[in-house]
Scaffold this active site. Structure first.
Site, short mmCIF file in Angstrom:
data_model
loop_
_atom_site.label_atom_id
_atom_site.label_comp_id
_atom_site.label_asym_id
_atom_site.label_seq_id
_atom_site.Cartn_x
_atom_site.Cartn_y
_atom_site.Cartn_z
CG LEU A 136 -1.81 -1.21 1.42
CD1 LEU A 136 -2.85 -0.94 2.49
CD2 LEU A 136 -2.47 -1.65 0.13
CG ASN A 169 6.65 -5.65 5.67
OD1 ASN A 169 5.64 -5.73 4.99
ND2 ASN A 169 7.50 -4.65 5.57
CD GLU A 170 0.99 -5.90 6.40
OE1 GLU A 170 1.69 -6.89 6.69
OE2 GLU A 170 0.37 -5.80 5.33
N GLY A 201 1.17 -5.27 1.27
CA GLY A 201 0.10 -5.33 0.27
C GLY A 201 0.54 -5.98 -1.04
C1 LIG Z 1 -6.35 4.93 4.71
C2 LIG Z 1 -6.15 3.64 5.31
C3 LIG Z 1 -7.12 3.37 6.31
C4 LIG Z 1 -7.00 2.38 7.17
C5 LIG Z 1 -5.90 1.44 7.11
C6 LIG Z 1 -4.91 1.58 8.19
C7 LIG Z 1 -4.12 0.59 8.55
C8 LIG Z 1 -4.17 -0.72 7.91
C9 LIG Z 1 -2.85 -1.09 7.33
C10 LIG Z 1 -3.02 -2.05 6.29
C11 LIG Z 1 -1.85 -2.91 6.07
C12 LIG Z 1 -0.75 -2.26 5.34
C13 LIG Z 1 -0.26 -2.78 4.24
C14 LIG Z 1 0.85 -2.19 3.48
O1 LIG Z 1 1.09 -2.59 2.38
S1 LIG Z 1 1.77 -0.93 4.17
C15 LIG Z 1 3.13 -0.70 3.09
C16 LIG Z 1 4.26 -1.60 3.48
N1 LIG Z 1 5.34 -1.52 2.55
C17 LIG Z 1 6.60 -1.65 2.92
O2 LIG Z 1 6.93 -1.84 4.05
C18 LIG Z 1 7.59 -1.53 1.81
C19 LIG Z 1 8.54 -0.43 2.05
N2 LIG Z 1 9.46 -0.34 0.93
C20 LIG Z 1 10.54 -1.16 0.79
O3 LIG Z 1 10.78 -2.06 1.54
C21 LIG Z 1 11.43 -0.84 -0.37
O4 LIG Z 1 11.12 0.43 -0.85
C22 LIG Z 1 11.36 -1.86 -1.53
C23 LIG Z 1 9.92 -2.06 -2.01
C24 LIG Z 1 11.94 -3.21 -1.10
C25 LIG Z 1 12.19 -1.32 -2.72
O5 LIG Z 1 13.48 -1.03 -2.29
P1 LIG Z 1 14.43 -0.12 -3.18
O6 LIG Z 1 14.43 -0.63 -4.57
O7 LIG Z 1 15.74 -0.04 -2.47
O8 LIG Z 1 13.70 1.29 -3.25
P2 LIG Z 1 13.64 2.43 -2.12
O9 LIG Z 1 13.46 1.84 -0.77
O10 LIG Z 1 14.80 3.34 -2.32
O11 LIG Z 1 12.29 3.16 -2.51
C26 LIG Z 1 12.19 3.94 -3.70
C27 LIG Z 1 11.14 5.00 -3.45
O12 LIG Z 1 9.87 4.39 -3.25
C28 LIG Z 1 9.29 4.88 -2.04
N3 LIG Z 1 8.46 3.82 -1.44
C29 LIG Z 1 8.83 2.59 -1.10
N4 LIG Z 1 7.81 1.89 -0.61
C30 LIG Z 1 6.74 2.71 -0.61
C31 LIG Z 1 5.38 2.57 -0.20
N5 LIG Z 1 4.89 1.43 0.30
N6 LIG Z 1 4.57 3.62 -0.36
C32 LIG Z 1 5.02 4.78 -0.87
N7 LIG Z 1 6.31 4.99 -1.28
C33 LIG Z 1 7.16 3.96 -1.15
C34 LIG Z 1 10.50 5.22 -1.18
O13 LIG Z 1 10.13 6.08 -0.17
C35 LIG Z 1 11.42 5.84 -2.20
O14 LIG Z 1 10.97 7.14 -2.46
P3 LIG Z 1 12.00 8.33 -2.71
O15 LIG Z 1 11.15 9.52 -2.94
O16 LIG Z 1 12.84 8.41 -1.48
O17 LIG Z 1 12.80 7.92 -3.91
#
Ligand SMILES: CC/C=C\C/C=C\CCCC/C=C/C(=O)SCCNC(=O)CCNC(=O)[C@H](O)C(C)(C)COP(=O)(O)OP(=O)(O)OC[C@H]1O[C@@H](n2cnc3c(N)ncnc32)[C@H](O)[C@@H]1OP(=O)(O)O
Length: 291
Positions: free
Chosen positions: A110, A179-180, A155
């Site tokens: 997400l 991993n939430e 997600g």
């Molecule tokens: C409104 C909602 C109402 C109620 C709900 C409330 C709670 C319920 C929760 C529900 C459960 C949640 C589910 C989810 O999916 S939460 C998201 C979890 N995701 C992660 O933990 C992933 C985090 N990201 C990573 O681990 C790495 O980015 C990844 C994917 C392995 C890639 O690595 P890499 O190639 O090295 O790239 P970067 O880390 O450098 O990232 C590049 C760039 O992308 C941005 N980014 C990464 N992940 C996200 C994301 N999930 N959302 C938005 N943006 C993301 C990161 O910040 C970098 O941005 P930049 O501007 O710095 O370049």
């Protein structure tokens, strides 16, 4: 579970209505009308989704192309749902492979920026779109295969688990899992149920309590993914695997569906009972604090 949803969507009008309320289905369709694919091979593209449909095999490939990491924003989720609706309406499309055009990442889950500091209306719409994606993939009449060609946390992992089969790139740098917990968030019960249906109860307990991200080899070991292949082979293996799945007569698919539907109903009843108990317990705590 996916098959169970398929069955109830086909056969249980009441439940269809229930699910459609849950999923706000139609919210995507309301924005853009679906179009039927007429050519033998065709390609349709939104900004964030590219779909290649080969009519001779009946297999479509959905490429997620939302840089940098295919995070599931409201806009992206809407595009995914629209693309899925279009394919679902085209009866010649029997199989769908979902993959990523982004290097190293299948989906980052997400979009955190779309959940933070937004209006309640936006959050409601966002959350409905997440549920809609889940329901549409799980309830799809198509055979769905996730070609997981990069990391797939939270997600992203959920998305892959809604598919019938998962093939992951065998690169130890990649990881997959819910991993939430590590982010200080509790995964919703339907994330949990989807994982239970994929890897079983105990493995899910461990995965969620500890917020585990698995390497491809570990994911294969617990059954979170079904097959590992070299990075370059993920998509071709997915389309080859699809041929095998499509060779199975649809009627058998429906029979299994009935078994899984029964399990799914039991699960739903348990969840509702547990929610009621939680509400009663919360009220009791509230009352005991008043007096
Ligand atoms: C409104 C909602 C109402 C109620 C709900 C409330 C709670 C319920 C929760 C529900 C459960 C949640 C589910 C989810 O999916 S939460 C998201 C979890 N995701 C992660 O933990 C992933 C985090 N990201 C990573 O681990 C790495 O980015 C990844 C994917 C392995 C890639 O690595 P890499 O190639 O090295 O790239 P970067 O880390 O450098 O990232 C590049 C760039 O992308 C941005 N980014 C990464 N992940 C996200 C994301 N999930 N959302 C938005 N943006 C993301 C990161 O910040 C970098 O941005 P930049 O501007 O710095 O370049």
């Amino acid at each position: 579970m996916k098959m169970a949803l398929r069955a109830c969507l086909r056969t249980k009008p009441g439940l269809t209505a229930l699910l459609s309320q849950l999923s706000c289905s139609g919210h995507a369709a309301a924005r853009r009308a679906p179009a039927l694919v007429a050519q033998r091979s065709s390609s349709s593209t939104s900004q964030k989704i590219k779909v290649d449909f080969d009519q001779s095999s009946g297999v479509a490939v959905m490429h997620m192309q939302s840089p940098p990491v295919n995070s599931l924003s409201l806009e992206f989720l809407t595009d995914v749902c629209i693309a899925l609706e279009k394919l679902e309406m085209d009866k010649s499309c029997r199989g769908l492979v979902v993959t990523s055009s982004q290097p190293k990442v299948f989906s980052a889950g997400l979009d955190i920026l779309d959940m933070y500091g937004k209006s309640p209306e936006h959050c409601a719409e966002f959350w409905k779109a997440v549920q809609e994606m889940w329901l549409k993939f799980y309830g799809s009449n198509m055979i769905t295969i996730a070609a997981v060609n990069g990391s797939s946390p939270a997600g992203g992992c959920l998305l892959s688990m809604t598919c019938d089969y998962r093939i992951m790139a065998d690169n130890p740098r990649y990881s997959i899992g819910l991993n939430e917990t590590k982010l200080g968030i509790v995964a919703p019960f339907w994330f949990k149920d989807t994982m239970v249906n994929t890897v079983g109860h105990r493995a899910t307990e461990m995965a969620l309590q500890l917020g585990l991200l698995y390497s491809p080899a570990e994911a294969l070991k617990i059954g979170l993914v079904d097959q590992l292949v070299h990075e370059d082979q993920v998509l071709t293996t997915a389309t080859e695997t699809m041929t095998k799945w499509l060779a199975i007569p649809g009627i058998l698919n429906i029979s299994y569906t009935c078994h899984f539907f029964h399990l799914w109903c039991c699960n739903l009843v348990c969840t509702i009972c547990s929610c009621v108990c939680q509400v009663i317990a919360a009220k009791k705590i509230h009352l005991s604090q008043d007096f």
